[in-house]
Design an enzyme around this catalytic site. Structure first.
Site, PDB file in Angstrom:
ATOM      1  N   PHE A  12      10.563   1.258  -1.369  1.00 52.87           N
ATOM      2  CA  PHE A  12       9.903   0.145  -2.229  1.00 52.87           C
ATOM      3  C   PHE A  12       9.152   0.481  -3.509  1.00 52.87           C
ATOM      4  CE2 PHE A  12       5.576  -2.242  -2.355  1.00 52.87           C
ATOM      5  CZ  PHE A  12       6.214  -2.931  -3.396  1.00 52.87           C
ATOM      6  N   ILE A  13       8.535   1.416  -3.297  1.00 55.78           N
ATOM      7  CA  ILE A  13       7.848   1.890  -4.716  1.00 55.78           C
ATOM      8  C   ILE A  13       8.647   2.774  -5.650  1.00 55.78           C
ATOM      9  CG2 ILE A  13       5.720   2.417  -5.874  1.00 55.78           C
ATOM     10  CD1 ILE A  13       4.309   1.967  -3.139  1.00 55.78           C
ATOM     11  N   ASP A  32      16.572  10.536  -1.617  1.00 56.42           N
ATOM     12  CA  ASP A  32      16.398   9.638  -0.521  1.00 56.42           C
ATOM     13  C   ASP A  32      16.950  10.316   0.812  1.00 56.42           C
ATOM     14  OD1 ASP A  32      14.766   6.780  -0.636  1.00 56.42           O
ATOM     15  OD2 ASP A  32      15.509   7.466   1.216  1.00 56.42           O
ATOM     16  N   SER A 121      -2.443   7.620  -0.491  1.00 57.56           N
ATOM     17  CA  SER A 121      -2.918   6.181   0.051  1.00 57.56           C
ATOM     18  C   SER A 121      -4.097   6.164   0.307  1.00 57.56           C
ATOM     19  CB  SER A 121      -2.326   6.168   1.608  1.00 57.56           C
ATOM     20  OG  SER A 121      -2.955   5.166   2.026  1.00 57.56           O
ATOM     21  N   TYR A 145      -1.259   8.547  10.175  1.00 60.94           N
ATOM     22  CA  TYR A 145      -0.695   8.305   8.990  1.00 60.94           C
ATOM     23  C   TYR A 145      -1.485   8.495   7.890  1.00 60.94           C
ATOM     24  CZ  TYR A 145       0.832   5.906   4.768  1.00 60.94           C
ATOM     25  OH  TYR A 145       0.891   5.416   3.598  1.00 60.94           O
ATOM     26  N   LYS A 149      -0.858  11.401   5.059  1.00 59.38           N
ATOM     27  CA  LYS A 149      -0.806  11.287   3.415  1.00 59.38           C
ATOM     28  C   LYS A 149      -2.209  12.103   2.813  1.00 59.38           C
ATOM     29  CE  LYS A 149       1.575   9.328   1.355  1.00 59.38           C
ATOM     30  NZ  LYS A 149       2.871   9.714   0.810  1.00 59.38           N
ATOM     31  N   ASN A 174      -3.236  -1.606  -1.557  1.00 62.41           N
ATOM     32  CA  ASN A 174      -2.020  -2.399  -1.128  1.00 62.41           C
ATOM     33  C   ASN A 174      -1.267  -3.052  -2.247  1.00 62.41           C
ATOM     34  OD1 ASN A 174      -4.453  -3.023   0.837  1.00 62.41           O
ATOM     35  ND2 ASN A 174      -2.815  -3.704   1.924  1.00 62.41           N
ATOM     36  N   ARG A 265      -7.737  -6.504  14.561  1.00 59.62           N
ATOM     37  CA  ARG A 265      -7.788  -5.056  14.950  1.00 59.62           C
ATOM     38  C   ARG A 265      -8.643  -4.053  14.742  1.00 59.62           C
ATOM     39  NH1 ARG A 265      -1.972  -6.873  13.414  1.00 59.62           N
ATOM     40  NH2 ARG A 265      -2.828  -6.673  11.347  1.00 59.62           N
TER      41      ARG A 265
HETATM   42  N1  UDP Z   1      -2.471  -9.481   8.093  1.00 59.03           N
HETATM   43  C1  UDP Z   1      -2.161 -10.852   8.488  1.00 59.03           C
HETATM   44  N2  UDP Z   1      -1.192 -11.022   9.280  1.00 59.03           N
HETATM   45  C2  UDP Z   1      -0.042  -9.877   9.453  1.00 59.03           C
HETATM   46  C3  UDP Z   1      -0.246  -8.740   9.216  1.00 59.03           C
HETATM   47  C4  UDP Z   1      -1.419  -8.318   8.271  1.00 59.03           C
HETATM   48  O1  UDP Z   1      -3.045 -11.398   8.381  1.00 59.03           O
HETATM   49  O2  UDP Z   1       0.764 -10.370  10.223  1.00 59.03           O
HETATM   50  C5  UDP Z   1      -3.528  -9.041   7.186  1.00 59.03           C
HETATM   51  C6  UDP Z   1      -4.242  -7.730   7.747  1.00 59.03           C
HETATM   52  O3  UDP Z   1      -5.107  -8.119   8.758  1.00 59.03           O
HETATM   53  C7  UDP Z   1      -4.755  -7.205   6.511  1.00 59.03           C
HETATM   54  C8  UDP Z   1      -3.806  -7.619   5.541  1.00 59.03           C
HETATM   55  O4  UDP Z   1      -2.980  -8.496   6.059  1.00 59.03           O
HETATM   56  O5  UDP Z   1      -6.126  -7.623   6.316  1.00 59.03           O
HETATM   57  C9  UDP Z   1      -2.976  -6.449   4.931  1.00 59.03           C
HETATM   58  O6  UDP Z   1      -2.211  -5.933   5.758  1.00 59.03           O
HETATM   59  P1  UDP Z   1      -1.119  -4.529   5.857  1.00 59.03           P
HETATM   60  O7  UDP Z   1      -0.582  -4.309   6.966  1.00 59.03           O
HETATM   61  O8  UDP Z   1      -0.110  -5.424   4.718  1.00 59.03           O
HETATM   62  O9  UDP Z   1      -1.890  -3.586   5.093  1.00 59.03           O
HETATM   63  P2  UDP Z   1      -3.250  -2.687   5.354  1.00 59.03           P
HETATM   64  O10 UDP Z   1      -4.198  -2.996   4.420  1.00 59.03           O
HETATM   65  O11 UDP Z   1      -3.790  -3.134   6.866  1.00 59.03           O
HETATM   66  O12 UDP Z   1      -2.885  -1.300   5.488  1.00 59.03           O
END
Ligand code: UDP
Length: 332
Positions: A12-13, A32, A121, A145, A149, A174, A265
């Protein structure tokens, strides 16, 4: 003409980095192993004189790797992401993200490159108490992970210190934009929601959706990497975010559609928010794409996610079982 290597170029990036470097007149050598990257992501450059693709696993790069000969800048994005598989298979993450980085550092050192920029990250900050979070905030990885990183970053800075390999690390928050994840692993909210939108299924909002993330558009991120590569600096760490956190509910509002809630979570931050004053001051970089415009761009290219996995509350529960199992003592 300056020559650059982009590792993880089909990801992606990395693929956006390739686009920017070619636009800026660089010769680009794309590396890659295509484990998670897609050739499609760089297919639009096929046949270009200044572009070459090398199907190589970074772990197999020798210190005297020919592809590094005559290279000025190395942009190191290759690696593997995602929380759950990193908990299940930590050694794979250490191999790709730490040992792989060591191989890239050695190849870069032997080639005498002018600058290596490491893709780090913001997950190294864990559940940050300092908001916005500056580069000096405590390091507290919550899962393998994040640890891998961060260890890769330490290695890059160590090579800068001991071997005088000019290196800079960029801690990305993000990152979103065209070509963001379409693979099978659960995660990266944009890929999840856009596939749900295409199939007219409800967005699986985690918790109440008021949690916020520092979403930064991928072309802004690529510009930050280029700025770090050409500036006369080494041994520095920079945050890259938009510095303007957005809630998941706001994202839902912009994409538009029904919602279903899934449980919050453990170990997930309520808020991520980059303090970007350091990179603004040192490199004159600032994000230019607003969240609204960035989301619009993605919606205009929504077909890209038509084959992306379609997640439902049931499949998400299944996919995050390990997460709840190992991180259950962490705050929700
Ligand atoms: N998120 C959500 N629904 C999903 C997946 C993610 O609401 O099905 C929310 C998650 O709780 C977080 C945000 O989206 O607040 C970003 O999640 P992601 O996994 O993209 O990145 P993270 O910051 O968790 O590494």
């Amino acid at each position: 003409m300056k020559a650059a290597i982009v590792t993880g170029a089909a990801g992606f990036i990395g693929s956006h980095m390739v686009d920017l470097l070619l636009d800026e007149g660089f010769e680009v050598r794309a590396i890659d192993n295509l484990a998670t990257g897609r050739l499609d992501n760089v297919a639009h450059h096929k046949g270009q004189r200044r572009f070459s693709f090398h199907h190589v696993d970074i772990c197999d790069l020798g210190a005297e790797s020919a592809v590094f000969t005559g290279v000025d800048h190395v942009f190191h994005f290759a690696g593997i992401g995602d929380i759950v598989p990193s908990i299940e298979r930590p050694l794979e993450y250490m191999r790709a993200n730490v040992t792989g980085t060591l191989a890239v550092l050695e190849a870069a050192r032997h080639a005498g490159v002018r600058k290596l920029v490491y893709a780090a990250s913001s997950s190294c900050y864990g559940l940050a108490e300092e908001l916005p979070t500056s580069e000096t905030a405590p390091i507290q990885p919550e899962y393998p992970y994040a640890l891998s990183k961060w260890l890769g970053e330490r290695a890059a800075l160590h090579w800068a210190q001991v071997y005088k390999l000019p290196a800079v690390s960029i801690r990305m928050f993000n990152v979103y934009g065209p070509r963001v994840r379409t693979t099978g692993v659960y995660g990266a909210v944009f890929g999840v929601f856009l596939a749900q939108k295409i199939h007219d299924r409800p967005f699986t909002v985690v918790g109440d959706g008021t949690q916020t993330r520092d979403f930064v558009f991928v072309t802004d991120v690529a510009r930050a990497f280029l700025a770090a590569a050409v500036a006369p600096i080494s041994g520095q760490v920079y945050n890259v975010g938009a510095g303007n956190p957005q809630s998941i509910n706001r994202l839902v509002e912009l994409i538009g559609g029904p919602v279903v809630h899934v449980p919050a979570r453990p170990g997930e931050p309520r808020c991520t928010w980059a303090d970007i004053r350091k990179i603004q001051r040192d490199l004159g970089w600032k994000p230019v794409v607003s969240f609204e415009d960035g989301v619009k761009v993605m919606l205009s290219q929504i077909d890209y996610w038509k084959d992306a996995p379609l997640w439902t509350p049931e499949t998400i529960q299944q996919a995050t079982r390990t997460w709840f199992q190992y991180l259950s003592d962490r705050p929700v």
